[in-house]
Design a protein around this motif. Sequence first.
Motif, PDB file in Angstrom:
ATOM      1  N   THR A 120      26.413  43.275  49.895  1.00  0.00           N
ATOM      2  CA  THR A 120      27.484  43.800  49.038  1.00  0.00           C
ATOM      3  C   THR A 120      28.290  42.619  48.508  1.00  0.00           C
ATOM      4  O   THR A 120      28.284  41.531  49.086  1.00  0.00           O
ATOM      5  CB  THR A 120      28.424  44.742  49.817  1.00  0.00           C
ATOM      6  OG1 THR A 120      28.983  44.023  50.919  1.00  0.00           O
ATOM      7  CG2 THR A 120      27.690  45.967  50.317  1.00  0.00           C
ATOM      8  N   ARG A 121      28.989  42.867  47.409  1.00  0.00           N
ATOM      9  CA  ARG A 121      29.841  41.824  46.843  1.00  0.00           C
ATOM     10  C   ARG A 121      31.036  42.508  46.216  1.00  0.00           C
ATOM     11  O   ARG A 121      30.896  43.472  45.473  1.00  0.00           O
ATOM     12  CB  ARG A 121      29.066  41.038  45.787  1.00  0.00           C
ATOM     13  CG  ARG A 121      29.822  39.840  45.258  1.00  0.00           C
ATOM     14  CD  ARG A 121      28.911  38.941  44.478  1.00  0.00           C
ATOM     15  NE  ARG A 121      29.652  37.824  43.906  1.00  0.00           N
ATOM     16  CZ  ARG A 121      29.105  36.864  43.199  1.00  0.00           C
ATOM     17  NH1 ARG A 121      27.811  36.868  42.972  1.00  0.00           N
ATOM     18  NH2 ARG A 121      29.837  35.897  42.709  1.00  0.00           N
ATOM     19  N   ASN A 122      32.213  42.003  46.546  1.00  0.00           N
ATOM     20  CA  ASN A 122      33.432  42.563  45.981  1.00  0.00           C
ATOM     21  C   ASN A 122      33.547  42.218  44.508  1.00  0.00           C
ATOM     22  O   ASN A 122      33.133  41.146  44.071  1.00  0.00           O
ATOM     23  CB  ASN A 122      34.669  42.040  46.721  1.00  0.00           C
ATOM     24  CG  ASN A 122      34.738  42.550  48.140  1.00  0.00           C
ATOM     25  OD1 ASN A 122      34.239  43.632  48.442  1.00  0.00           O
ATOM     26  ND2 ASN A 122      35.335  41.776  49.016  1.00  0.00           N
ATOM     27  N   ASN A 123      34.126  43.150  43.769  1.00  0.00           N
ATOM     28  CA  ASN A 123      34.429  42.875  42.372  1.00  0.00           C
ATOM     29  C   ASN A 123      35.487  41.791  42.317  1.00  0.00           C
ATOM     30  O   ASN A 123      36.312  41.673  43.219  1.00  0.00           O
ATOM     31  CB  ASN A 123      34.945  44.130  41.663  1.00  0.00           C
ATOM     32  CG  ASN A 123      33.892  45.214  41.616  1.00  0.00           C
ATOM     33  OD1 ASN A 123      32.706  44.929  41.655  1.00  0.00           O
ATOM     34  ND2 ASN A 123      34.325  46.456  41.539  1.00  0.00           N
ATOM     35  N   SER A 124      35.456  40.998  41.281  1.00  0.00           N
ATOM     36  CA  SER A 124      36.492  39.971  41.147  1.00  0.00           C
ATOM     37  C   SER A 124      37.407  40.337  39.986  1.00  0.00           C
ATOM     38  O   SER A 124      36.980  40.934  39.002  1.00  0.00           O
ATOM     39  CB  SER A 124      35.867  38.592  40.936  1.00  0.00           C
ATOM     40  OG  SER A 124      35.225  38.528  39.686  1.00  0.00           O
ATOM     41  N   THR A 125      38.656  39.998  40.135  1.00  0.00           N
ATOM     42  CA  THR A 125      39.653  40.262  39.099  1.00  0.00           C
ATOM     43  C   THR A 125      40.278  38.946  38.695  1.00  0.00           C
ATOM     44  O   THR A 125      40.638  38.134  39.544  1.00  0.00           O
ATOM     45  CB  THR A 125      40.745  41.211  39.646  1.00  0.00           C
ATOM     46  OG1 THR A 125      40.128  42.393  40.119  1.00  0.00           O
ATOM     47  CG2 THR A 125      41.748  41.557  38.571  1.00  0.00           C
ATOM     48  N   SER A 126      40.359  38.736  37.411  1.00  0.00           N
ATOM     49  CA  SER A 126      41.016  37.513  36.952  1.00  0.00           C
ATOM     50  C   SER A 126      41.881  37.842  35.738  1.00  0.00           C
ATOM     51  O   SER A 126      41.617  38.781  34.999  1.00  0.00           O
ATOM     52  CB  SER A 126      39.985  36.445  36.582  1.00  0.00           C
ATOM     53  OG  SER A 126      39.189  36.892  35.498  1.00  0.00           O
ATOM     54  N   THR A 127      42.926  37.073  35.590  1.00  0.00           N
ATOM     55  CA  THR A 127      43.812  37.214  34.437  1.00  0.00           C
ATOM     56  C   THR A 127      43.441  36.115  33.465  1.00  0.00           C
ATOM     57  O   THR A 127      43.504  34.932  33.801  1.00  0.00           O
ATOM     58  CB  THR A 127      45.278  37.076  34.867  1.00  0.00           C
ATOM     59  OG1 THR A 127      45.554  38.061  35.841  1.00  0.00           O
ATOM     60  CG2 THR A 127      46.204  37.232  33.672  1.00  0.00           C
ATOM     61  N   SER A 128      43.004  36.535  32.287  1.00  0.00           N
ATOM     62  CA  SER A 128      42.559  35.518  31.340  1.00  0.00           C
ATOM     63  C   SER A 128      43.640  35.133  30.343  1.00  0.00           C
ATOM     64  O   SER A 128      43.666  34.017  29.863  1.00  0.00           O
ATOM     65  CB  SER A 128      41.318  35.994  30.590  1.00  0.00           C
ATOM     66  OG  SER A 128      41.638  37.114  29.806  1.00  0.00           O
ATOM     67  N   SER A 129      44.519  36.070  29.993  1.00  0.00           N
ATOM     68  CA  SER A 129      45.543  35.767  28.988  1.00  0.00           C
ATOM     69  C   SER A 129      46.776  36.611  29.253  1.00  0.00           C
ATOM     70  O   SER A 129      46.676  37.728  29.762  1.00  0.00           O
ATOM     71  CB  SER A 129      45.035  36.094  27.578  1.00  0.00           C
ATOM     72  OG  SER A 129      43.855  35.404  27.304  1.00  0.00           O
TER      73      SER A 129
END
Length: 181
Positions: A100-109
């Motif tokens: 399994t792999r967790n979703n990643s969240t990033s702030t781009s702008s």
Amino acid sequence: RSKSNTTTSVTLATGPTCTGYTFNKWNDGTTNYDAGASYTPTKNTTMTAQWTINTSKLTVDPNGGSVSVTSPTGGTAQSVSTSTDFTQNYNTTLTYAAPTRNNSTSTSSSWTISYKPNGGTTTPSNQSSTRTIVTQYAFTGWSKSDNNKCSGISSTSGAGTYTYPATQGNECKITAGWNSS
């Protein structure tokens, strides 16, 4: 009249073969002897082969994810999140789950909206807006380092088992593959 008592020595035979084991020595019941060694018997003797079980290594690489692996020697599942080696004896079986792999969240702008009253008397408070990107990962299967050395892998599409081969020092690696969206 004189008597001569001479015992002839023999050269011990080459070691036999046994699938999944490496021949070590011959043993006469008390002492170990190398194959090819000179041996002088003092009575009828049975030489018994001494063996070491062959071991092999499986490397499980979840490649950014995690996977539950149950080793035959430990019997308890462990969560693996980095490339991990499992060295086991011939003909034992290791079990692995689908990773399994967790979703990643990033702030781009992020942006700020400010207001200019342009002759008005009240200035509204600034507002901000942020663009957030969520990357979702889907498992695409296990890749094998070498099809011949990894022939003991039961499944590359999810959960499976690896039965350790007879060959001494065999090394196999499976790596999780991921698609992202």
